[in-house]
Scaffold this motif. Structure first.
Motif, short mmCIF file in Angstrom:
data_model
loop_
_atom_site.label_atom_id
_atom_site.label_comp_id
_atom_site.label_asym_id
_atom_site.label_seq_id
_atom_site.Cartn_x
_atom_site.Cartn_y
_atom_site.Cartn_z
N UNK A 1 25.12 -25.58 36.87
CA UNK A 1 24.11 -25.37 37.89
C UNK A 1 22.88 -24.74 37.26
N UNK A 2 21.71 -25.11 37.76
CA UNK A 2 20.48 -24.53 37.26
C UNK A 2 20.44 -23.04 37.57
N UNK A 3 19.89 -22.27 36.66
CA UNK A 3 19.87 -20.82 36.84
C UNK A 3 18.51 -20.33 37.32
N UNK A 4 17.90 -21.06 38.27
CA UNK A 4 16.67 -20.57 38.88
C UNK A 4 16.61 -21.00 40.33
N UNK A 5 15.86 -20.24 41.12
CA UNK A 5 15.72 -20.51 42.54
C UNK A 5 14.62 -21.54 42.74
N UNK A 8 11.64 -19.56 45.21
CA UNK A 8 10.76 -18.52 44.68
C UNK A 8 10.57 -18.60 43.17
N UNK A 9 11.41 -19.38 42.48
CA UNK A 9 11.28 -19.52 41.04
C UNK A 9 11.96 -18.44 40.22
N UNK A 10 12.73 -17.58 40.89
CA UNK A 10 13.42 -16.50 40.18
C UNK A 10 14.41 -17.11 39.18
N UNK A 11 14.41 -16.59 37.95
CA UNK A 11 15.28 -17.14 36.91
C UNK A 11 15.97 -16.06 36.11
N UNK A 12 16.52 -16.46 34.97
CA UNK A 12 17.27 -15.55 34.11
C UNK A 12 16.30 -14.60 33.42
N UNK A 13 16.65 -13.31 33.43
CA UNK A 13 15.88 -12.32 32.67
C UNK A 13 16.65 -11.96 31.42
N UNK A 28 21.67 -11.15 29.08
CA UNK A 28 20.99 -11.99 30.07
C UNK A 28 21.44 -11.55 31.46
N UNK A 29 20.48 -11.38 32.35
CA UNK A 29 20.78 -11.03 33.75
C UNK A 29 20.42 -12.23 34.60
N UNK A 30 21.44 -12.79 35.25
CA UNK A 30 21.26 -14.02 36.01
C UNK A 30 21.14 -13.72 37.50
N UNK A 31 20.27 -14.43 38.20
CA UNK A 31 20.15 -14.23 39.64
C UNK A 31 21.34 -14.86 40.36
N UNK A 48 19.15 -25.35 45.09
CA UNK A 48 19.65 -24.11 44.48
C UNK A 48 18.72 -22.98 44.89
N UNK A 49 19.27 -22.01 45.64
CA UNK A 49 18.46 -20.96 46.23
C UNK A 49 19.09 -19.61 45.93
#
Length: 62
Positions: A1-5, A8-13, A28-31, A48-49
């Motif tokens: 699964x994609x790791x971004x919303x 809002x575009x929130x992604x992995x930090x 890595x901190x994943x949403x 994906x939200x």
């Protein structure tokens, strides 16, 4: 699964875990991303939200 919303575009930090002895290792901190069925332009699609967008009502679930 994609790791971004997709709303809002929130992604992995990324960053570092720093131990007591000051050693650095990559981290890595994943949403919290959920795959939900939502109404997009009048039709039902899977998107994906992140859970914050779900809670705040930025999308309408189908």
């Amino acid at each position: 699964m994609a790791q971004f919303c997709e709303v809002c575009g929130k992604g992995v930090m990324s960053g570092n875990n720093v131990s007591h002895s000051n050693r650095h290792t990559k981290a890595a901190w994943k949403p919290n991303i959920q795959s939900v069925r939502a109404l997009v332009d009048g039709e039902v699609k899977r998107v994906n939200v992140c859970t914050r967008c779900l809670r705040s009502g930025k999308i309408t679930r189908a």
